[in-house]
Design a protein around this motif. Structure first.
Motif, mmCIF file in Angstrom:
data_model
loop_
_atom_site.group_PDB
_atom_site.id
_atom_site.type_symbol
_atom_site.label_atom_id
_atom_site.label_comp_id
_atom_site.label_asym_id
_atom_site.label_seq_id
_atom_site.Cartn_x
_atom_site.Cartn_y
_atom_site.Cartn_z
ATOM 1 N N ILE A 138 7.342 -2.333 0.529
ATOM 2 C CA ILE A 138 5.980 -1.981 0.126
ATOM 3 C C ILE A 138 5.583 -2.913 -1.013
ATOM 4 C CG2 ILE A 138 4.543 -0.194 -0.918
ATOM 5 C CD1 ILE A 138 6.301 1.851 0.590
ATOM 6 N N ARG A 139 4.443 -3.570 -0.836
ATOM 7 C CA ARG A 139 3.944 -4.518 -1.830
ATOM 8 C C ARG A 139 2.832 -3.868 -2.652
ATOM 9 N NH1 ARG A 139 4.428 -10.037 -0.333
ATOM 10 N NH2 ARG A 139 6.037 -10.288 1.235
ATOM 11 N N GLU A 140 2.568 -4.444 -3.812
ATOM 12 C CA GLU A 140 1.478 -3.955 -4.654
ATOM 13 C C GLU A 140 0.143 -4.443 -4.085
ATOM 14 O OE1 GLU A 140 -0.348 -4.411 -9.150
ATOM 15 O OE2 GLU A 140 1.674 -5.152 -8.752
ATOM 16 N N ILE A 141 -0.823 -3.545 -3.984
ATOM 17 C CA ILE A 141 -2.163 -3.906 -3.541
ATOM 18 C C ILE A 141 -2.990 -4.229 -4.772
ATOM 19 C CG2 ILE A 141 -4.274 -3.077 -2.411
ATOM 20 C CD1 ILE A 141 -2.433 -1.263 -0.686
ATOM 21 N N LEU B 239 6.379 -10.817 6.656
ATOM 22 C CA LEU B 239 5.218 -10.531 5.811
ATOM 23 C C LEU B 239 4.323 -9.482 6.481
ATOM 24 C CD1 LEU B 239 3.305 -11.075 3.389
ATOM 25 C CD2 LEU B 239 2.244 -12.852 4.816
ATOM 26 N N MET B 240 4.050 -9.649 7.772
ATOM 27 C CA MET B 240 3.182 -8.687 8.475
ATOM 28 C C MET B 240 3.810 -7.299 8.506
ATOM 29 S SD MET B 240 1.302 -10.872 11.524
ATOM 30 C CE MET B 240 2.763 -11.517 12.330
ATOM 31 N N ASP B 241 5.127 -7.224 8.671
ATOM 32 C CA ASP B 241 5.817 -5.922 8.630
ATOM 33 C C ASP B 241 5.670 -5.280 7.247
ATOM 34 O OD1 ASP B 241 6.624 -6.259 11.289
ATOM 35 O OD2 ASP B 241 8.647 -6.956 10.743
ATOM 36 N N ASP B 242 5.820 -6.086 6.191
ATOM 37 C CA ASP B 242 5.628 -5.583 4.820
ATOM 38 C C ASP B 242 4.195 -5.098 4.627
ATOM 39 O OD1 ASP B 242 8.239 -6.291 4.264
ATOM 40 O OD2 ASP B 242 7.723 -7.941 2.905
ATOM 41 N N MET B 243 3.233 -5.876 5.129
ATOM 42 C CA MET B 243 1.821 -5.496 5.008
ATOM 43 C C MET B 243 1.570 -4.161 5.702
ATOM 44 S SD MET B 243 -0.056 -9.157 5.686
ATOM 45 C CE MET B 243 -1.693 -8.412 5.856
ATOM 46 N N LEU B 244 2.144 -3.993 6.884
ATOM 47 C CA LEU B 244 1.943 -2.754 7.641
ATOM 48 C C LEU B 244 2.531 -1.559 6.887
ATOM 49 C CD1 LEU B 244 0.676 -1.984 10.401
ATOM 50 C CD2 LEU B 244 2.997 -1.987 11.305
ATOM 51 N N GLU B 245 3.738 -1.724 6.368
ATOM 52 C CA GLU B 245 4.362 -0.642 5.605
ATOM 53 C C GLU B 245 3.536 -0.316 4.360
ATOM 54 O OE1 GLU B 245 8.652 0.588 3.616
ATOM 55 O OE2 GLU B 245 8.527 -1.188 4.879
ATOM 56 N N THR B 246 3.015 -1.336 3.694
ATOM 57 C CA THR B 246 2.170 -1.161 2.510
ATOM 58 C C THR B 246 0.898 -0.409 2.874
ATOM 59 O OG1 THR B 246 3.048 -3.207 1.533
ATOM 60 C CG2 THR B 246 0.932 -2.395 0.680
ATOM 61 N N ILE C 29 -2.481 -8.333 -0.964
ATOM 62 C CA ILE C 29 -1.161 -8.253 -1.602
ATOM 63 C C ILE C 29 -0.818 -9.602 -2.241
ATOM 64 C CG2 ILE C 29 -0.292 -6.332 -0.214
ATOM 65 C CD1 ILE C 29 1.357 -8.513 1.370
ATOM 66 N N GLY C 30 -1.856 -10.407 -2.492
ATOM 67 C CA GLY C 30 -1.674 -11.656 -3.216
ATOM 68 C C GLY C 30 -1.249 -12.846 -2.379
ATOM 69 N N GLU C 31 -1.325 -12.732 -1.055
ATOM 70 C CA GLU C 31 -0.952 -13.832 -0.159
ATOM 71 C C GLU C 31 -2.225 -14.418 0.448
ATOM 72 O OE1 GLU C 31 2.114 -14.976 0.360
ATOM 73 O OE2 GLU C 31 3.214 -13.420 -0.706
ATOM 74 N N PRO C 32 -2.689 -15.575 -0.023
ATOM 75 C CA PRO C 32 -3.973 -16.124 0.431
ATOM 76 C C PRO C 32 -3.906 -16.847 1.783
ATOM 77 C CG PRO C 32 -3.049 -17.544 -1.244
ATOM 78 C CD PRO C 32 -2.097 -16.373 -1.094
ATOM 79 N N ILE C 33 -3.461 -16.131 2.808
ATOM 80 C CA ILE C 33 -3.414 -16.687 4.160
ATOM 81 C C ILE C 33 -4.187 -15.773 5.105
ATOM 82 C CG2 ILE C 33 -1.273 -17.977 3.853
ATOM 83 C CD1 ILE C 33 0.175 -15.677 5.306
ATOM 84 N N ARG C 34 -4.623 -16.321 6.230
ATOM 85 C CA ARG C 34 -5.509 -15.620 7.163
ATOM 86 C C ARG C 34 -4.688 -14.706 8.090
ATOM 87 N NH1 ARG C 34 -10.431 -17.402 6.047
ATOM 88 N NH2 ARG C 34 -11.436 -16.529 7.885
ATOM 89 N N VAL C 35 -4.267 -13.570 7.543
ATOM 90 C CA VAL C 35 -3.476 -12.576 8.274
ATOM 91 C C VAL C 35 -4.009 -11.184 7.946
ATOM 92 C CG1 VAL C 35 -1.174 -11.558 8.572
ATOM 93 C CG2 VAL C 35 -1.414 -14.035 8.290
ATOM 94 N N ILE C 36 -4.105 -10.366 9.001
ATOM 95 C CA ILE C 36 -4.587 -8.984 8.873
ATOM 96 C C ILE C 36 -3.651 -8.082 9.666
ATOM 97 C CG2 ILE C 36 -6.444 -7.387 9.579
ATOM 98 C CD1 ILE C 36 -8.377 -9.804 9.285
ATOM 99 N N VAL C 37 -3.415 -6.870 9.168
ATOM 100 C CA VAL C 37 -2.776 -5.809 9.949
ATOM 101 C C VAL C 37 -3.741 -4.629 10.003
ATOM 102 C CG1 VAL C 37 -0.422 -6.533 9.401
ATOM 103 C CG2 VAL C 37 -1.524 -4.794 7.982
ATOM 104 N N MET C 38 -3.613 -3.845 11.066
ATOM 105 C CA MET C 38 -4.551 -2.736 11.256
ATOM 106 C C MET C 38 -3.906 -1.671 12.148
ATOM 107 S SD MET C 38 -8.349 -3.175 12.937
ATOM 108 C CE MET C 38 -8.644 -4.653 12.024
ATOM 109 N N ASP C 39 -4.270 -0.433 11.913
ATOM 110 C CA ASP C 39 -3.893 0.666 12.800
ATOM 111 C C ASP C 39 -4.972 1.733 12.681
ATOM 112 O OD1 ASP C 39 -2.818 2.775 14.262
ATOM 113 O OD2 ASP C 39 -0.776 2.435 13.527
#
Length: 169
Positions: A3-6, A32-39, A53-63
């Motif tokens: 879990i990362r800090e938002i 990274l995407m797994d961490d984002m999802l858990e966060t 979460i401080g990572e300036p790349i073009r990635v999104i997770v959603m549910d």
């Protein structure tokens, strides 16, 4: 997974434009995407952009599932390739602007293109909450928050509220 800090407003990282992912979907990116999802699930939320979460790349997770069954989605280098002229309002909130909600008007339907978790290119239509959420998260990739769609007064009030919440914590 971790879990990362938002990060929250007014952190200047949230106004930064995220860079495209180069080299496709790697195991490191999947981690990274797994961490984002858990966060995102821990927060709890329905969408999270890497910049949050401080990572300036073009990635999104959603549910978007509202029941206990999880249906995670992963978007690498997402693009909106078409948007309807018809718009739809939605009362939006954001993990980077906690406890603030307001109505935002966005295109009711969009066609999106992205790479999924396996690195496959997907092109699909989105409407309803899916269309709203993907547009909200893609705004993050461009340094735009949902409160940027509001009046200056409402935006300033939202930022003040988040600052007060931080001080109280």
């Amino acid at each position: 997974m971790a879990i990362r800090e938002i990060i929250t407003v007014p952190n200047p990282l949230l106004k930064q434009t995220s860079k495209p992912v180069e080299g496709g979907v790697t195991d490191e990116l999947r981690t990274l995407m797994d961490d984002m999802l858990e966060t995102m699930y821990d927060a709890p939320g329905i969408g999270l952009a890497a910049i949050q979460i401080g990572e300036p790349i073009r990635v999104i997770v959603m549910d978007l599932q509202e029941n206990e069954e999880k249906h995670p989605r992963f978007f690498v280098n997402p693009e909106i390739v078409w948007a309807s002229e018809e718009t739809a309002p939605y009362d939006e909130g954001c993990l980077s602007v906690p406890e603030v909600y307001d109505e935002v008007e966005r295109p009711a339907r969009v066609k999106i293109k992205y790479l999924n978790y396996q690195g496959e290119e997907i092109i699909e239509d989105a409407d309803g909450l899916y269309a709203t959420c993907i547009q909200h998260e893609m705004d993050h990739l461009n340094g735009v928050l949902f409160i940027d769609h509001l009046s200056k007064l409402k935006r300033d009030r939202a930022i003040t509220k988040v600052k007060k919440l931080k001080r109280a914590a």
